[in-house]
Structures are given as C-alpha cells and as structure tokens.
Design a protein around this motif. Sequence first.
Motif, PDB file in Angstrom:
ATOM      1  N   CYS A  17       0.837  -1.202   0.000  1.00 23.80           N
ATOM      2  CA  CYS A  17       0.000   0.000   0.000  1.00 23.80           C
ATOM      3  C   CYS A  17       0.870   1.250   0.000  1.00 23.80           C
ATOM      4  CB  CYS A  17      -0.928   0.014   1.211  1.00 23.80           C
ATOM      5  SG  CYS A  17      -2.248  -1.215   1.130  1.00 23.80           S
ATOM      6  N   ASP A  18       1.942   1.217   0.757  1.00 28.94           N
ATOM      7  CA  ASP A  18       2.875   2.347   0.813  1.00 28.94           C
ATOM      8  C   ASP A  18       3.465   2.610  -0.570  1.00 28.94           C
ATOM      9  OD1 ASP A  18       4.470   4.373   2.063  1.00 28.94           O
ATOM     10  OD2 ASP A  18       6.123   2.946   2.268  1.00 28.94           O
ATOM     11  N   ALA A  19       3.950   1.560  -1.204  1.00 33.13           N
ATOM     12  CA  ALA A  19       4.530   1.713  -2.545  1.00 33.13           C
ATOM     13  C   ALA A  19       3.476   2.193  -3.540  1.00 33.13           C
ATOM     14  CB  ALA A  19       5.143   0.384  -3.001  1.00 33.13           C
ATOM     15  N   GLY A  20       2.266   1.657  -3.442  1.00 29.98           N
ATOM     16  CA  GLY A  20       1.191   2.065  -4.350  1.00 29.98           C
ATOM     17  C   GLY A  20       0.809   3.521  -4.183  1.00 29.98           C
ATOM     18  N   SER A  21       0.745   3.963  -2.950  1.00 30.62           N
ATOM     19  CA  SER A  21       0.412   5.356  -2.675  1.00 30.62           C
ATOM     20  C   SER A  21       1.493   6.286  -3.220  1.00 30.62           C
ATOM     21  CB  SER A  21       0.234   5.554  -1.164  1.00 30.62           C
ATOM     22  OG  SER A  21      -0.093   6.883  -0.880  1.00 30.62           O
ATOM     23  N   LYS A  22       2.743   5.920  -3.024  1.00 29.16           N
ATOM     24  CA  LYS A  22       3.856   6.718  -3.541  1.00 29.16           C
ATOM     25  C   LYS A  22       3.851   6.740  -5.070  1.00 29.16           C
ATOM     26  CE  LYS A  22       6.884   5.991   0.420  1.00 29.16           C
ATOM     27  NZ  LYS A  22       8.012   5.189   0.935  1.00 29.16           N
ATOM     28  N   LEU A  45      -4.807  17.490  -7.654  1.00 34.45           N
ATOM     29  CA  LEU A  45      -4.177  17.980  -6.418  1.00 34.45           C
ATOM     30  C   LEU A  45      -4.900  17.457  -5.178  1.00 34.45           C
ATOM     31  CD1 LEU A  45      -3.354  21.655  -7.467  1.00 34.45           C
ATOM     32  CD2 LEU A  45      -1.697  19.865  -6.884  1.00 34.45           C
ATOM     33  N   ASP A  46      -6.230  17.454  -5.210  1.00 30.87           N
ATOM     34  CA  ASP A  46      -7.002  16.921  -4.076  1.00 30.87           C
ATOM     35  C   ASP A  46      -6.707  15.441  -3.864  1.00 30.87           C
ATOM     36  OD1 ASP A  46      -8.164  19.378  -3.607  1.00 30.87           O
ATOM     37  OD2 ASP A  46     -10.088  18.863  -4.546  1.00 30.87           O
ATOM     38  N   THR A  47      -6.654  14.702  -4.959  1.00 31.56           N
ATOM     39  CA  THR A  47      -6.381  13.270  -4.867  1.00 31.56           C
ATOM     40  C   THR A  47      -4.977  13.024  -4.342  1.00 31.56           C
ATOM     41  OG1 THR A  47      -7.899  12.839  -6.696  1.00 31.56           O
ATOM     42  CG2 THR A  47      -6.327  11.106  -6.164  1.00 31.56           C
ATOM     43  N   LYS A  48      -4.043  13.850  -4.775  1.00 26.75           N
ATOM     44  CA  LYS A  48      -2.667  13.734  -4.267  1.00 26.75           C
ATOM     45  C   LYS A  48      -2.644  13.946  -2.759  1.00 26.75           C
ATOM     46  CE  LYS A  48       1.852  15.893  -4.715  1.00 26.75           C
ATOM     47  NZ  LYS A  48       2.641  16.943  -5.354  1.00 26.75           N
ATOM     48  N   LYS A  53      -2.161  11.875   2.840  1.00 25.59           N
ATOM     49  CA  LYS A  53      -2.724  11.652   4.174  1.00 25.59           C
ATOM     50  C   LYS A  53      -2.816  10.159   4.470  1.00 25.59           C
ATOM     51  CE  LYS A  53      -6.632  12.341   7.245  1.00 25.59           C
ATOM     52  NZ  LYS A  53      -6.213  11.136   7.937  1.00 25.59           N
ATOM     53  N   LEU A  54      -3.302   9.409   3.510  1.00 20.33           N
ATOM     54  CA  LEU A  54      -3.399   7.965   3.703  1.00 20.33           C
ATOM     55  C   LEU A  54      -2.002   7.365   3.854  1.00 20.33           C
ATOM     56  CD1 LEU A  54      -5.309   5.590   3.973  1.00 20.33           C
ATOM     57  CD2 LEU A  54      -5.155   5.285   1.494  1.00 20.33           C
ATOM     58  N   GLY A  55      -1.032   7.892   3.117  1.00 18.04           N
ATOM     59  CA  GLY A  55       0.348   7.431   3.257  1.00 18.04           C
ATOM     60  C   GLY A  55       0.855   7.613   4.675  1.00 18.04           C
ATOM     61  N   ASN A  56       0.495   8.729   5.310  1.00 18.61           N
ATOM     62  CA  ASN A  56       0.880   8.949   6.715  1.00 18.61           C
ATOM     63  C   ASN A  56       0.239   7.909   7.624  1.00 18.61           C
ATOM     64  OD1 ASN A  56       2.429  11.180   6.053  1.00 18.61           O
ATOM     65  ND2 ASN A  56       0.778  12.627   6.434  1.00 18.61           N
ATOM     66  N   ASP A  57      -1.016   7.570   7.357  1.00 19.26           N
ATOM     67  CA  ASP A  57      -1.701   6.531   8.148  1.00 19.26           C
ATOM     68  C   ASP A  57      -1.029   5.172   7.953  1.00 19.26           C
ATOM     69  OD1 ASP A  57      -3.465   8.534   8.915  1.00 19.26           O
ATOM     70  OD2 ASP A  57      -5.084   7.869   7.576  1.00 19.26           O
ATOM     71  N   ILE A  58      -0.643   4.893   6.720  1.00 22.99           N
ATOM     72  CA  ILE A  58       0.044   3.623   6.421  1.00 22.99           C
ATOM     73  C   ILE A  58       1.382   3.577   7.151  1.00 22.99           C
ATOM     74  CG2 ILE A  58       1.169   2.295   4.583  1.00 22.99           C
ATOM     75  CD1 ILE A  58      -1.119   3.404   2.708  1.00 22.99           C
ATOM     76  N   ALA A 125      -6.985  -3.588  10.339  1.00 27.67           N
ATOM     77  CA  ALA A 125      -6.562  -2.204  10.102  1.00 27.67           C
ATOM     78  C   ALA A 125      -5.801  -2.081   8.782  1.00 27.67           C
ATOM     79  CB  ALA A 125      -5.697  -1.708  11.259  1.00 27.67           C
ATOM     80  N   ALA A 126      -4.913  -3.031   8.495  1.00 28.76           N
ATOM     81  CA  ALA A 126      -4.156  -3.009   7.243  1.00 28.76           C
ATOM     82  C   ALA A 126      -5.086  -3.207   6.050  1.00 28.76           C
ATOM     83  CB  ALA A 126      -3.068  -4.083   7.263  1.00 28.76           C
ATOM     84  N   LYS A 127      -6.013  -4.138   6.177  1.00 26.96           N
ATOM     85  CA  LYS A 127      -6.971  -4.362   5.088  1.00 26.96           C
ATOM     86  C   LYS A 127      -7.837  -3.124   4.863  1.00 26.96           C
ATOM     87  CE  LYS A 127      -7.305  -9.363   5.631  1.00 26.96           C
ATOM     88  NZ  LYS A 127      -8.190 -10.474   6.019  1.00 26.96           N
ATOM     89  N   ASP A 128      -8.201  -2.448   5.940  1.00 23.07           N
ATOM     90  CA  ASP A 128      -8.998  -1.233   5.820  1.00 23.07           C
ATOM     91  C   ASP A 128      -8.219  -0.139   5.093  1.00 23.07           C
ATOM     92  OD1 ASP A 128     -11.332   0.498   6.445  1.00 23.07           O
ATOM     93  OD2 ASP A 128      -9.881   1.538   7.721  1.00 23.07           O
ATOM     94  N   LEU A 129      -6.948   0.029   5.432  1.00 30.94           N
ATOM     95  CA  LEU A 129      -6.111   1.014   4.751  1.00 30.94           C
ATOM     96  C   LEU A 129      -6.005   0.682   3.256  1.00 30.94           C
ATOM     97  CD1 LEU A 129      -3.335   1.455   7.441  1.00 30.94           C
ATOM     98  CD2 LEU A 129      -4.895   3.244   6.637  1.00 30.94           C
ATOM     99  N   CYS A 130      -5.851  -0.595   2.945  1.00 28.59           N
ATOM    100  CA  CYS A 130      -5.761  -1.017   1.554  1.00 28.59           C
ATOM    101  C   CYS A 130      -7.063  -0.697   0.816  1.00 28.59           C
ATOM    102  CB  CYS A 130      -5.460  -2.521   1.492  1.00 28.59           C
ATOM    103  SG  CYS A 130      -5.158  -3.124  -0.182  1.00 28.59           S
ATOM    104  N   ARG A 131      -8.180  -0.998   1.443  1.00 29.42           N
ATOM    105  CA  ARG A 131      -9.475  -0.708   0.815  1.00 29.42           C
ATOM    106  C   ARG A 131      -9.704   0.789   0.663  1.00 29.42           C
ATOM    107  NH1 ARG A 131     -11.105  -5.225   4.289  1.00 29.42           N
ATOM    108  NH2 ARG A 131     -11.276  -7.050   2.934  1.00 29.42           N
ATOM    109  N   ARG A 132      -9.230   1.580   1.618  1.00 28.65           N
ATOM    110  CA  ARG A 132      -9.338   3.039   1.495  1.00 28.65           C
ATOM    111  C   ARG A 132      -8.516   3.540   0.308  1.00 28.65           C
ATOM    112  NH1 ARG A 132      -7.687   5.095   7.222  1.00 28.65           N
ATOM    113  NH2 ARG A 132      -7.423   7.043   6.083  1.00 28.65           N
ATOM    114  N   LEU A 133      -7.329   2.994   0.120  1.00 30.07           N
ATOM    115  CA  LEU A 133      -6.500   3.371  -1.018  1.00 30.07           C
ATOM    116  C   LEU A 133      -7.194   2.971  -2.324  1.00 30.07           C
ATOM    117  CD1 LEU A 133      -3.920   4.552  -2.154  1.00 30.07           C
ATOM    118  CD2 LEU A 133      -2.774   2.378  -1.664  1.00 30.07           C
ATOM    119  N   MET A 134      -7.754   1.788  -2.361  1.00 24.25           N
ATOM    120  CA  MET A 134      -8.488   1.347  -3.550  1.00 24.25           C
ATOM    121  C   MET A 134      -9.684   2.257  -3.818  1.00 24.25           C
ATOM    122  SD  MET A 134      -8.332  -2.767  -2.909  1.00 24.25           S
ATOM    123  CE  MET A 134      -9.441  -3.200  -4.233  1.00 24.25           C
ATOM    124  N   SER A 135     -10.330   2.716  -2.778  1.00 18.57           N
ATOM    125  CA  SER A 135     -11.479   3.601  -2.923  1.00 18.57           C
ATOM    126  C   SER A 135     -11.071   4.960  -3.503  1.00 18.57           C
ATOM    127  CB  SER A 135     -12.166   3.786  -1.566  1.00 18.57           C
ATOM    128  OG  SER A 135     -13.231   4.691  -1.671  1.00 18.57           O
TER     129      SER A 135
END
Length: 148
Positions: A17-22, A45-48, A53-58, A125-135
């Motif tokens: 997820c970290d690599a994907g977000s980056k 810009l909003d999506t970035k 923010k999600l990267g910080n959570d990850i 929690a990890a699965k939730d972060l992954c699903r949030r990134l997918m969303s």
Amino acid sequence: METNSKEFDTIRLLQECDAGSKMAVSAIDEVLDRTQDSALKNLLLDTKQHHAKLGNDIHSELAHYHGNTKEPSPVAKGMAWAKTNMKLTLEQSDATVANLITDGCDMGINALQRCLNDYPDASHAAKDLCRRLMSIEDTLREDLRSYL
C-alpha cells in the motif's frame, strides 16, 4: 506461528500500500504541469493530498509493526514515466492526462486486490487502509471519465 503469519501478512500488505500510494503521487506529479483544465488540476491535487494523508496513516501502522516503508519498483516507475512522456509528447491534452491516470488507477486497484488476496491474514486495520486506497483510486477513475 499464527501471530507470525498475521504479522508478516500485515507488514507486506502495508508495504505494498505504501509503494502504491507513492506511485500514485509520482504519477500525479508527472502530469500536473501538463494539465490545462483548472478543475482537472484541482481534482488531481485533491487526490494527491488524499494519497499523502493515507500514506501517513500507512506509515503509522507500519511503525506499529516495526515494518520498513517501501518504494515503488524502479522498473514500474521507469515504465510509467516513459509511457507518460511518450503519450504526452504525441498528444498533450487533458484527455491524454485523464487516460494515463485512469490506466494507473486500474493497475493500482488490480495490484492492491491481488495483495488483499495474497495476504489474507493481514490485520483488519491493514486491510482497511488497503481498501481506502483502492477507494481513492476508484473515485478518481470515476471522476476522470468526463475528461476522456
């Protein structure tokens, strides 16, 4: 032994997820200067910001498990850079930008879904972060349709 499997799956899922977000942030950065429509630029810009923010959570969750962050694959990053620059050299338009980012969203969603399948013992929690990134990726993909 089960705790090790859960911890291993959790760390690996979070790293992907970290690599994907980056990778997403890098892709957006690559096209921002070539985006003409201000609404499209603001959407990117909003999506970035959402990715950051999600990267910080990850990162926080990875730190909890004493896992290392993960950079995107240099090969994948290089191929994305080459594709982006080639396509935008041939046709610099908002439609091309939208198409490139949509392709990236599709690849990201598919890769993250594979990771969810590959690491079934990851924490909720990890699965939730992954699903949030997918969303985030799915929402961006939908929002870009009007630019295609």
